[in-house]
Every structure is written in structure tokens, then in C-alpha cells.
Design an enzyme around this catalytic site. Structure first.
Site, short mmCIF file in Angstrom:
data_model
loop_
_atom_site.label_atom_id
_atom_site.label_comp_id
_atom_site.label_asym_id
_atom_site.label_seq_id
_atom_site.Cartn_x
_atom_site.Cartn_y
_atom_site.Cartn_z
N ASP A 188 97.15 2.64 -71.10
CA ASP A 188 97.87 2.28 -69.87
C ASP A 188 96.95 2.28 -68.65
OD1 ASP A 188 99.95 2.36 -71.60
OD2 ASP A 188 101.22 3.66 -70.37
N ASP A 219 106.66 -2.03 -78.08
CA ASP A 219 105.73 -0.93 -77.78
C ASP A 219 105.73 0.10 -78.92
OD1 ASP A 219 104.21 0.96 -76.50
OD2 ASP A 219 105.42 1.01 -74.67
C1 GLA Z 1 103.82 2.77 -72.80
C2 GLA Z 1 103.31 1.39 -72.42
C3 GLA Z 1 103.60 1.17 -70.94
C4 GLA Z 1 105.09 1.29 -70.68
C5 GLA Z 1 105.60 2.65 -71.14
C6 GLA Z 1 107.11 2.74 -71.09
O1 GLA Z 1 103.10 3.79 -72.17
O2 GLA Z 1 101.96 1.25 -72.70
O3 GLA Z 1 103.13 -0.10 -70.55
O4 GLA Z 1 105.77 0.26 -71.35
O5 GLA Z 1 105.20 2.90 -72.48
O6 GLA Z 1 107.61 3.94 -71.57
#
Ligand code: GLA
Length: 522
Positions: free
Chosen positions: A337, A277
């Protein structure tokens, strides 16, 4: 006065002056500071400041990666510290003021509490301690490798299926939850339906690395090897999470400068899947650097000694679908997200709220076996949407050949949720081995028809109603390129044959709902 006495006076005065200077210097806040707030897993959330003290006035800035905000109303007196930070509002939301109150706690530290002026966030309390410039400011970027094509790892020829902890548990996930989810994946029938990866998202990491630089776990995950062994003993696979930056999105330790070492550690623990990520890497690298940065971990995973599915998460930036496969990626996020609300599902799934924005369909032809667009994990069963909305979610993700990572609590699923997540005929559309790109057949107001040709030559069709009222939605055989006179039509949600005559199919589709059929020559 004798010369001797005069000398003693001068010496004493100088000493006093120096001592006063020292006391002043010690109480001077000027420099770098870290506010450490204990979490419930033995780690600390850290936020950084650069402060400047002039008399009783304190100025400076808060520093969070590349985000900096000036300190206002800063004062110090009688060991009491006070300052505020005005956080600007984002995406149309009003800004917030965060008020910091501190009291000297001895040893040059302060006990500090931060409280937002609006909202119902509980105040955060912790310790304000001296930091260093190196620990406070983002590090310099690492040298980037020359680009090359990372060899295919041969994994997940059809979209990965499993579960991920984030949507339901976020930072609260524990090893016990993960074990529970592995148990439930088998007992609920999810494993039989094809779900296999049990993935731990962010917040498993320890505060700092060990003496050898190995990444560590926090108190919620005392034994990663034991946990991986347990999940494997159920016939399942297990996934983990990290970031190419120094910190994850939740502010935990990440893989910056330890890419090979972490890949080896994940392999040694027994992990089969890595979600990687971007997060704080954005403080260090530019979007143009993403391919090289992700390639580094792609190579590291191949050298780790274990087959590990590689899932990129950088929110679809830098046209990732054009290079995600080249860095060894098996899946790459194409959106921000998701959240458990219709507006989020609608925006991510159909992506047309922002004019000119690329939709999932626009980039669908980038996919092939082992390389998938990922419009984020499933929210099915998390309670924020209706059954119709969740059926639409599952249908669209299946037509899009998206990873099917359930994001709900598998231990407490009601029958309707089970029937949505485990409908074998809808899953078969997702798992179709041809990975043909889905296409938009028609769009009228809030009705959208999307179809994907399957490996056996049949066509899966979704008739989607994005509107607020039930709608009659039709599809003609000719628009699908189906030449058979009266083809066989099967309702995939009802799992039964539909009697049709004529050259089209029409369904009454509920608000935010879907009808899904498979059309094949007789
Ligand atoms: C980002 C990702 C999410 C999750 C969070 C965890 O926002 O896009 O899917 O993994 O981080 O902190």
C-alpha cells in the site's frame, strides 16, 4: 435410617452435585469466543479467542486467521474477566500489549473493553460472546479450478482512470461521499480530462449474507443500485471491492465460496469495475494458489452479464505480472500500500530501497493494452507531500502506464492539485495507446531519467530528482535513440515548446521533483 430415607438422601445429594456441576460448567469459559465491537455502520468488527478456564485462571489464544497469540495474565473471579495479549512488533516496530477487561453481562456474555498499553488508540468496547470452532478458525480451502486462459474482456485498452475512496476516506466512506465525488468529477473538469471510474473500496459490506446467500450492504450504502444509477447518470462508471477470502482487509464480509453469486450481484447493481483484494484469502490458500483463485473470479465476471474491469490486488506477490492477464485481469497491484509520504512514493515508484527488489521498470514489459501493472492509487492532493512530489508522482505513473485513480477529495481541490491531476499533456503520456514499456535511460546518484516511446514515434522523458537538493539533470538525444539532429522538445508540465540546440536537454530539477518533456522529430 429407613431405606426409603437413605434413597431420598442419595437422590438429593446427587441432584445437588449435578446442579453444582451445571453451574460450574456454565461459568466455565473453556471454548471459542468472539469479541464483537459495533462499528458506525450497523456492522461489528469481530475478533476471536479460544479460552481455557481452570479455576480462576484463564489461558488460551487469540485467533485472527492464521495469526495466533497466547493469552497472558488471564483471570476470572466474581464475574470479572481480565487478560492481556502481547502483540509482537512488526517491521522493526515495538510490540504492543492489549489489555482486556470484562464483566459478566448475563446470558453467558461479557461486556469487554480492550485497550492498548501504548499509543493513543481509543479503547474498544463490545460484547464477548460464545462462538463456534467453524466460525473461529479459517475454513478449508475450496477446490481450485484447473488453469486456463480467461478470454480478454476487451476493456480499458489504456490505463483505467478514475477515483477510489480508500486513500482519503478509508473506512469512513459513505454513499453520499461517492455521489459527491461523482458530482465533483464532472464539475471540476476531471471527467473531461479522462477520469471515469468512481470506485468504492472496502467497508461498504453488510454484516452477513441474506437468506439466499446474497452479499448485503451496510448502513452507509443503503441503496447500491440507486447509487450506481446516479453515477451512471453523470456519464461516469462505478467500481466496487471484494476479496477471495471470507473477510476483506478491513474485516468485512467477502466473496469466499460465493464468487459467481457476488459477480452476478455486482453486475445486477450496475458495477463496471471490481478490485479484488487478497487479504484473508492468505489464511486459506498459498501464494501458489493465487492464479487459480483469481481465475475463478475472472471467469465469474465474464459470466456476470456485464462488462466489468477486473483489478487484482495481491501486492505484487507470486510474480503476478506473469499471469495477471491470463486470469482476465486488466490491472494488478505490483506493490504494497502507498501512503501520502515521500518515502512511500519514492520506495513504490523507484523501488530500490530493498536491494535485489524488482522495480516497476523491471516488469514494465509485462503490460499491453488492457493489462497494466498497478503501483497503487494516487495520493495527489491528500496533503502529505509537496507540489513537486505530487508532480513527480503523476509523471512517474504516466510513464509507467499505471492506472490513474485519484485518491483525494475531489470536492475541495485547490488549483495546484487540479493542474497536476488534469494536465492533458502528461495524461496523454499515461493514455498512450502503444503501452510501450518505459526504460531507464540513466541513473546517477539520486537523478534518474526514464523514457517511454509513444505511439506517434515521439519519446516522453522524465528527469527525476530523488535527492534532497535541486539537481541539474541532462538527457542526450543519442541515449534516447533519437536520431533527428535538432528534435522538437516540449515541456509537458509547462505545456510549451523548449528552445534547444545541441544534442541534449538539461533541466534544473527541484528536490523530489521532475522535469518532463516530449521529444519528437521536427
Ligand atoms: C488493502 C489494499 C488497499 C485497500 C485496503 C482496504 O490494504 O491494498 O488498497 O483496498 O486493503 O481494506
Amino acid at each position: 435410617m429407613s431405606t426409603m430415607k437413605r434413597l431420598i438422601y442419595i437422590l438429593a445429594a446427587t441432584t445437588l452435585f449435578l446442579a453444582a456441576l451445571l453451574v460450574y460448567a456454565q461459568s466455565d469459559l473453556t471454548g471459542y469466543w468472539v469479541f464483537r465491537v459495533p462499528r458506525n455502520d450497523g456492522t461489528f468488527a469481530e475478533s476471536f479467542f479460544e479460552l481455557k478456564q481452570e479455576g480462576g485462571l484463564v489461558t488460551g489464544r487469540s485467533i485472527q486467521g492464521t495469526r495466533e497469540n497466547p493469552i497472558a495474565e488471564g483471570t476470572i473471579g466474581d464475574g470479572k474477566l481480565h487478560f492481556v495479549i502481547n502483540l509482537p512488533g512488526r517491521s522493526g516496530n515495538a510490540g504492543v500489549q492489549v489489555i482486556y477487561e470484562g464483566a459478566s453481562a448475563g446470558g453467558g456474555k461479557f461486556s469487554l473493553t480492550s485497550k492498548a498499553s501504548a499509543g493513543n488508540q481509543t479503547p474498544r468496547s463490545g460484547s464477548l460472546e460464545r462462538s463456534t470452532k467453524e466460525a473461529t478458525l479459517p475454513p478449508a480451502p475450496l477446490p481450485l479450478p484447473a488453469l486456463h486462459d480467461v478470454p480478454d474482456n476487451g476493456l480499458v485498452r489504456t490505463p483505467p482512470m478514475g477515483w477510489n475512496s480508500w486513500n482519503k476516506f478509508a473506512g469512513r466512506v459513505t454513499a453520499a461521499d461517492v455521489r459527491g465525488m461523482a458530482d465533483a468529477m464532472v464539475s471540476s473538469g476531471m471527467a473531461k480530462a479522462g477520469y471515469v471510474y468512481v470506485n468504492i473500496d472496502d467497508t461498504w459490506e453488510g454484516q452477513s449474507r441474506d437468506a439466499k446467500g446474497n452479499i448485503t450492504t451496510n448502513e452507509k450504502f443503503p441503496d447500491m443500485k440507486g447509487l450506481a444509477d446516479y453515477v451512471h447518470s453523470k456519464g461516469l462508471k462505478i467500481g466496487i471491492y471484494s476479496s477471495p477470502g471470507p473477510k476483506t482487509c478491513a474485516g468485512y464480509e467477502a466473496s469466499f465460496g460465493h464468487e459467481d453469486q457476488d459477480a452476478k450481484q455486482f453486475a445486477a447493481w450496475g458495477f463496471d469495475y471490481l478490485k479484488y483484494d487478497w487479504c484473508s484469502a492468505g489464511n486459506i490458500y498459498k501464494d501458489d494458489d493465487m492464479q487459480a483463485v483469481y481465475q475463478k473470479m475472472g471467469d465469474a465476471l465474464l459470466k456476470s452479464g456485464r462488462p466489468i474491469v477486473y483489478s487484482l490486488c495481491q501486492y505484487g506477490r507470486a510474480e503476478v505480472w506473469k499471469w495477471g492477464g491470463k486470469v482476465g485481469g486488466n490491472a494488478w497491484r505490483t506493490t504494497g500500500d502507498i501512503s501520502d509520504r515521500w518515502a512511500s512514493l519514492d520506495q513504490i515508484g523507484f523501488g530500490t530501497r530493498v536491494p535485489g527488489q524488482r522495480t516497476q521498470l523491471d516488469i514494465a514489459s509485462a503490460m499491453k493494452p488492457g493489462q497494466f501493472n498497478d503501483p497503487d492509487m494516487l495520493e495527489i492532493g491528500n496533503g502529505g507531500m509537496t507540489g513537486d512530489e505530487y508532480r513527480l508522482h503523476m509523471s512517474l505513473w504516466s510513464l509507467l502506464s499505471a492506472p490513474l485513480l485519484a485518491g483525494n477529495d475531489l470536492r475541495t481541490m485547490i488549483d495546484e492539485i487540479k493542474s497536476i491531476l488534469m494536465n492533458a499533456e502528461v495524461i496523454a503520456v499515461n493514455q498512450d495507446k502503444a503501452v510501450n514499456p518505459p526504460k531507464k535511460i540513466s541513473e546517477q546518484a539520486t537523478s534518474v531519467v526514464i523514457a517511454k516511446v509513444l505511439a506517434d514515434g515521439s519519446t516522453a522523458v522524465g528527469l527525476f530528482n530523488r535527492g534532497e537538493e535541486p539537481a541539474q539533470i541532462s538527457v542526450t538525444w543519442s541515449s534516447l535513440g533519437v536520431t533527428a539532429k535538432s528534435p522538437k522538445v516540449r515541456d509537458l508540465w509547462a505545456q510549451k515548446a523548449v528552445d534547444t540546440s545541441g544534442d541534449s536537454y538539461t533541466a534544473t530539477v527541484p528536490k523530489h521533483g521532475v522535469a518532463m518533456v516530449k521529444v519528437s522529430a521536427k
